[in-house]
Design a protein around this motif. Structure first.
Motif, PDB file in Angstrom:
ATOM      1  N   GLU A 187       0.799  -1.169   0.197  1.00  0.00           N
ATOM      2  CA  GLU A 187       0.111   0.047   0.148  1.00  0.00           C
ATOM      3  C   GLU A 187       0.834   1.282   0.038  1.00  0.00           C
ATOM      4  N   LEU A 188       1.934   1.342   0.937  1.00  0.00           N
ATOM      5  CA  LEU A 188       2.944   2.460   0.769  1.00  0.00           C
ATOM      6  C   LEU A 188       3.565   2.677  -0.764  1.00  0.00           C
ATOM      7  N   GLU A 220       2.430   2.020  -3.432  1.00  0.00           N
ATOM      8  CA  GLU A 220       1.195   2.510  -4.221  1.00  0.00           C
ATOM      9  C   GLU A 220       0.936   4.051  -4.073  1.00  0.00           C
ATOM     10  N   GLN A 221       0.662   4.202  -2.752  1.00  0.00           N
ATOM     11  CA  GLN A 221       0.872   5.810  -2.205  1.00  0.00           C
ATOM     12  C   GLN A 221       1.966   6.624  -2.662  1.00  0.00           C
ATOM     13  N   GLN A 229       4.118   5.967  -5.375  1.00  0.00           N
ATOM     14  CA  GLN A 229       3.905   6.451  -6.565  1.00  0.00           C
ATOM     15  C   GLN A 229       2.836   7.408  -7.066  1.00  0.00           C
ATOM     16  N   LYS A 230       1.963   7.618  -6.251  1.00  0.00           N
ATOM     17  CA  LYS A 230       0.851   8.527  -6.673  1.00  0.00           C
ATOM     18  C   LYS A 230       1.083   9.852  -6.009  1.00  0.00           C
ATOM     19  N   GLU A 231       1.617   9.885  -4.546  1.00  0.00           N
ATOM     20  CA  GLU A 231       1.650  10.952  -3.758  1.00  0.00           C
ATOM     21  C   GLU A 231       3.036  10.915  -2.987  1.00  0.00           C
ATOM     22  N   LYS A 246       3.091  13.105   0.298  1.00  0.00           N
ATOM     23  CA  LYS A 246       2.135  12.639   1.532  1.00  0.00           C
ATOM     24  C   LYS A 246       2.714  10.921   1.892  1.00  0.00           C
ATOM     25  N   ALA A 247       3.150  10.318   1.403  1.00  0.00           N
ATOM     26  CA  ALA A 247       3.736   8.965   1.796  1.00  0.00           C
ATOM     27  C   ALA A 247       4.633   9.242   2.605  1.00  0.00           C
ATOM     28  N   ASN A 255       3.732  10.666   5.846  1.00  0.00           N
ATOM     29  CA  ASN A 255       3.191   9.525   6.833  1.00  0.00           C
ATOM     30  C   ASN A 255       4.153   8.696   7.431  1.00  0.00           C
TER      31      ASN A 255
END
Length: 74
Positions: A19-20, A22-23, A25-27, A30-31, A34
């Motif tokens: 999940e991290l 994917e996050q 790659q997108k943001e 923000k990742a 976090n």
């Protein structure tokens, strides 16, 4: 703040969590915020993002080369 240590921490967490990945790659900003648990200044975030991307890319290349070496030895 030790940027290299933050990169290592982020890479360790990202490589172990789909999940991290994917996050990231997108943001990526923000990742990382976090993962690191802090709101980083833009200049630091950009350094860490670039470092993490470079490390993840290098790790993938290394894994591919290792796989090819193993395949060629057969």
């Amino acid at each position: 703040m030790d940027v290299k240590e933050q990169i290592k921490k982020a890479v360790d967490r990202i490589t172990k969590d789909k999940e991290l990945q994917e996050q990231f790659q997108k943001e990526p900003v923000k990742a990382l915020e976090n993962i690191l648990g802090v709101d980083l200044p833009d200049d630091v975030v950009n350094q860490v993002v670039q470092g993490v991307k470079a490390k993840l890319t290098a790790d993938k290349v290394s894994d591919t080369v290792d796989a090819l070496k193993g395949f060629l030895k057969k």
